[in-house]
Design a protein around this motif. Structure first.
Motif, short mmCIF file in Angstrom:
data_model
loop_
_atom_site.label_atom_id
_atom_site.label_comp_id
_atom_site.label_asym_id
_atom_site.label_seq_id
_atom_site.Cartn_x
_atom_site.Cartn_y
_atom_site.Cartn_z
N MET A 130 37.32 32.04 51.93
CA MET A 130 35.94 32.54 51.90
C MET A 130 35.89 34.06 51.79
SD MET A 130 33.45 30.32 51.98
CE MET A 130 34.29 29.17 50.90
N SER A 131 36.87 34.76 52.36
CA SER A 131 36.88 36.22 52.27
C SER A 131 37.02 36.67 50.83
CB SER A 131 38.04 36.79 53.10
OG SER A 131 37.87 36.51 54.46
N LYS A 132 37.91 36.03 50.07
CA LYS A 132 38.10 36.37 48.66
C LYS A 132 36.83 36.07 47.86
CE LYS A 132 43.09 35.56 48.73
NZ LYS A 132 44.20 34.71 48.21
N ILE A 133 36.23 34.91 48.12
CA ILE A 133 35.01 34.52 47.39
C ILE A 133 33.88 35.50 47.70
CG2 ILE A 133 33.25 32.73 47.13
CD1 ILE A 133 35.42 30.68 47.77
N TYR A 134 33.77 35.92 48.97
CA TYR A 134 32.70 36.84 49.34
C TYR A 134 32.90 38.23 48.72
CZ TYR A 134 29.42 39.55 52.15
OH TYR A 134 28.41 40.38 52.55
N GLN A 135 34.14 38.68 48.63
CA GLN A 135 34.42 39.98 48.00
C GLN A 135 34.02 39.96 46.53
OE1 GLN A 135 38.54 40.88 48.74
NE2 GLN A 135 38.25 41.12 50.96
N GLU A 136 34.32 38.84 45.83
CA GLU A 136 33.92 38.71 44.43
C GLU A 136 32.39 38.67 44.31
OE1 GLU A 136 35.81 35.15 43.19
OE2 GLU A 136 37.85 36.01 43.19
N TYR A 137 31.75 37.99 45.24
CA TYR A 137 30.28 37.90 45.25
C TYR A 137 29.65 39.28 45.44
CZ TYR A 137 25.60 36.57 46.83
OH TYR A 137 24.24 36.47 46.97
N GLN A 138 30.22 40.08 46.35
CA GLN A 138 29.71 41.43 46.57
C GLN A 138 29.86 42.30 45.32
OE1 GLN A 138 31.91 42.47 50.26
NE2 GLN A 138 29.90 42.98 51.10
N HIS A 139 30.98 42.13 44.62
CA HIS A 139 31.22 42.90 43.39
C HIS A 139 30.16 42.56 42.34
CE1 HIS A 139 33.38 45.08 40.31
NE2 HIS A 139 33.41 43.99 39.54
N GLU A 140 29.81 41.29 42.22
CA GLU A 140 28.78 40.87 41.27
C GLU A 140 27.43 41.48 41.64
OE1 GLU A 140 28.74 36.65 41.24
OE2 GLU A 140 30.66 36.45 40.20
N LEU A 141 27.14 41.52 42.93
CA LEU A 141 25.87 42.10 43.38
C LEU A 141 25.80 43.58 43.03
CD1 LEU A 141 25.26 40.56 46.92
CD2 LEU A 141 24.04 40.05 44.82
N GLU A 142 26.90 44.30 43.21
CA GLU A 142 26.93 45.73 42.93
C GLU A 142 26.65 46.01 41.46
OE1 GLU A 142 27.11 48.42 44.70
OE2 GLU A 142 27.19 47.35 46.61
N GLN A 143 27.16 45.17 40.57
CA GLN A 143 26.96 45.39 39.14
C GLN A 143 25.49 45.27 38.74
OE1 GLN A 143 29.71 42.57 37.34
NE2 GLN A 143 31.11 44.25 36.83
N GLY A 144 24.76 44.40 39.41
CA GLY A 144 23.35 44.22 39.07
C GLY A 144 22.41 45.01 39.95
N ARG A 145 22.97 45.84 40.83
CA ARG A 145 22.17 46.53 41.84
C ARG A 145 21.69 47.90 41.41
NH1 ARG A 145 23.89 50.04 45.97
NH2 ARG A 145 22.51 50.12 47.77
N ASP A 146 22.40 48.57 40.51
CA ASP A 146 22.10 49.97 40.18
C ASP A 146 20.67 50.17 39.71
OD1 ASP A 146 24.64 50.56 40.89
OD2 ASP A 146 25.44 50.57 38.85
N LEU A 147 20.20 49.31 38.80
CA LEU A 147 18.84 49.46 38.25
C LEU A 147 17.79 49.34 39.36
CD1 LEU A 147 16.92 49.75 35.87
CD2 LEU A 147 17.03 47.27 35.57
N ILE A 148 17.99 48.38 40.26
CA ILE A 148 17.02 48.18 41.33
C ILE A 148 17.00 49.39 42.27
CG2 ILE A 148 16.42 46.68 43.28
CD1 ILE A 148 17.81 44.41 41.82
N VAL A 149 18.19 49.91 42.60
CA VAL A 149 18.28 51.07 43.49
C VAL A 149 17.59 52.28 42.86
CG1 VAL A 149 19.85 52.71 44.56
CG2 VAL A 149 20.37 50.28 44.63
N GLU A 150 17.81 52.51 41.57
CA GLU A 150 17.19 53.64 40.90
C GLU A 150 15.68 53.49 40.85
OE1 GLU A 150 18.98 53.87 37.10
OE2 GLU A 150 20.98 54.32 37.85
N THR A 151 15.21 52.25 40.64
CA THR A 151 13.77 52.00 40.53
C THR A 151 13.07 52.15 41.87
OG1 THR A 151 14.21 50.44 38.74
CG2 THR A 151 12.03 50.35 39.76
N HIS A 152 13.74 51.72 42.93
CA HIS A 152 13.09 51.69 44.25
C HIS A 152 13.75 52.65 45.23
CE1 HIS A 152 10.75 48.22 42.99
NE2 HIS A 152 11.86 47.70 42.51
N SER A 153 14.35 53.71 44.74
CA SER A 153 15.03 54.65 45.63
C SER A 153 14.03 55.36 46.53
CB SER A 153 15.83 55.67 44.82
OG SER A 153 14.97 56.39 43.95
N TYR A 154 14.50 55.82 47.65
CA TYR A 154 13.65 56.45 48.67
C TYR A 154 13.15 57.82 48.20
CZ TYR A 154 12.42 58.76 53.06
OH TYR A 154 11.78 59.45 54.05
N ASN A 155 11.86 58.06 48.37
CA ASN A 155 11.24 59.34 48.03
C ASN A 155 10.72 59.95 49.33
OD1 ASN A 155 9.28 61.37 47.33
ND2 ASN A 155 9.22 60.53 45.26
#
Length: 423
Positions: A130-155
């Motif tokens: 499960m640790s290996k699967i979760y690490q891969e899952y986190q990596h996938e989340l990071e790849q799709g996260r940048d646009l959301i972070v830029e759009t909703h970043s803290y002002n």
């Protein structure tokens, strides 16, 4: 709720309780950044629930490392659950990303090992896999996260302005003035006890049989939250309290005061009828569509000939310098043609229907913009094309349902005011 607040306040007091023992009710909505020891007598199944518990201490203002104590019985499901959180999700040392979604995908495997007889070798294999699967899952989340972070970043500047506006609004719109006016109009006695508290009780000559949420014996109230926390017998009258909501019920849904007659000499001679007509959604989707098309009052002022005088004579002009009715005014009321009111009712409804379009069009435009951004966000996620297509389809169906709800918004005459000329 007030009792929970009192206990939390007692724990926060330097001279108060040194230990707060709580059920799950204490895992949300309260801040204990002054404390840095958390003992978890059990571990919840949902990762978000565990994060909420830790989040009571891990807040802005926490000046120390947080010590999390997790007692468990070795060789039982408790040890399995501890290893799941500690070695797979790293929940005790970080805020795990997507932990709840990961749990939803793999809860069958977790529950299977939890419900089986304890086996250390099986547990080690489960944790490693499960640790290996979760690490891969986190990596996938990071790849799709940048646009959301830029759009909703803290002002920071925007956030400070918002906080300032909220505080200014709360200072200017205390529930005291509103509730006091309603009590005086209806006939509820309000007696000042001290600077912070009052005693309210129904009077013998109230305009209504009973006041919503108010007992015949009366109750001591305050509009100061801090004061209510100190005195158990004092009721905190917030905007959400049943008595305050009862004020709105009386004004919006009861026949009390929904039709009035006044005399005004600032308008040209003649009889006028002022309507307040409300536009609102009322179907199964109203809790969502009302975000785009909120409860909207429409004002229409007609003269006796049915001509629209709304823009010519604003409400604030009519509200000033009203005169007391006399015998001649009552005679005038008796002599008004019976069909006048009916004809003006129909005319007002026609005008209101014509004015609703700009509100519904604006609401649908806001809805379409929001859905467009949501669809763009979906395309930026690192998920399969099939999942993107499914999410986009669900959004489209959602959009059409809300749009239909907005288009089906209904009109209702809320209040009427007959305005007579000064004779």
């Amino acid at each position: 709720l007030m009792e929970r607040d009192r206990q939390a306040s007692y724990f926060a007091d330097e001279e108060g309780a040194q230990i707060l023992l709580s059920t799950e009710v204490g895992s949300e909505g309260r801040n204990f950044e002054f404390s840095n020891h958390l003992v978890l007598f059990d571990l919840p199944k949902l990762p978000d629930q565990l994060e909420q518990r830790i989040g009571r201490l891990d807040r802005i203002g926490q000046e120390n490392d947080i010590n999390i104590h997790v007692p468990y019985v070795q060789g039982t499901f408790e040890e399995t659950l501890f290893c799941w959180y500690h070695q797979v999700l790293n929940s005790f040392t970080s805020s795990p990303k997507g932990a709840n979604a990961f749990y939803e995908k793999h809860h069958h495997e977790l529950h299977q090992i939890l419900e089986s007889n304890f086996n250390r070798e099986a547990l080690n294999n489960f944790v490693s896999s499960m640790s290996k699967i979760y690490q891969e899952y986190q990596h996938e989340l990071e790849q799709g996260r940048d646009l959301i972070v830029e759009t909703h970043s803290y002002n920071d500047q925007f956030a400070k302005e918002m906080i300032h506006d909220i505080k200014a609004y709360e200072e200017k719109t205390s529930s005291y003035e509103f509730v006091d006016q309603v009590f005086n109009a209806v006939g509820v006695n309000i007696e000042e006890l001290n600077e912070y508290s009052f005693f309210i009780k129904p009077s013998d000559n109230m305009l209504i049989p009973s006041f919503p949420g108010l007992s015949a014996e009366g109750v001591s109230i305050t509009f100061d939250r801090e004061y209510a926390l100190k005195f158990e017998h004092i009721t905190f009258l917030s905007w959400e309290h049943p008595i305050t909501k009862g004020c709105f019920e009386l004004l919006l849904n009861s026949p009390l005061g929904n039709s009035t007659v006044i005399k005004q000499d600032r308008l040209p001679r003649g009889v006028y009828l002022e309507f307040i007509i409300t536009l609102q959604t009322s179907d199964a989707y109203k809790h969502i569509s009302s975000k785009y098309l909120p409860f909207t009052p429409l004002r229409i002022l007609l003269n006796a000939n049915g001509a629209d005088e709304t823009k010519k004579f604003p409400k604030k002009l009519i509200d000033t310098e009203q005169k007391v009715l006399d015998t001649q005014d009552y005679q005038m009321l008796e002599n008004l043609p019976k069909d006048l009111m009916t004809d003006l009712f129909k005319k007002a409804n026609q005008l209101a229907n014509g004015r609703t379009q700009k509100y519904t069009v604006s609401a649908i435009e806001d809805l379409d913009k929001n859905i467009y951004h949501e669809k763009q966000r979906i395309h930026g996620l690192h998920i399969s094309a099939q999942e993107k297509e499914q999410l986009t389809h669900e959004l489209t169906v959602y959009q059409e349902n809300i749009k239909q709800s907005i288009q089906n918004a209904t009109l209702a005459i809320d209040t009427i005011r007959l305005i007579l000329p000064t004779v």
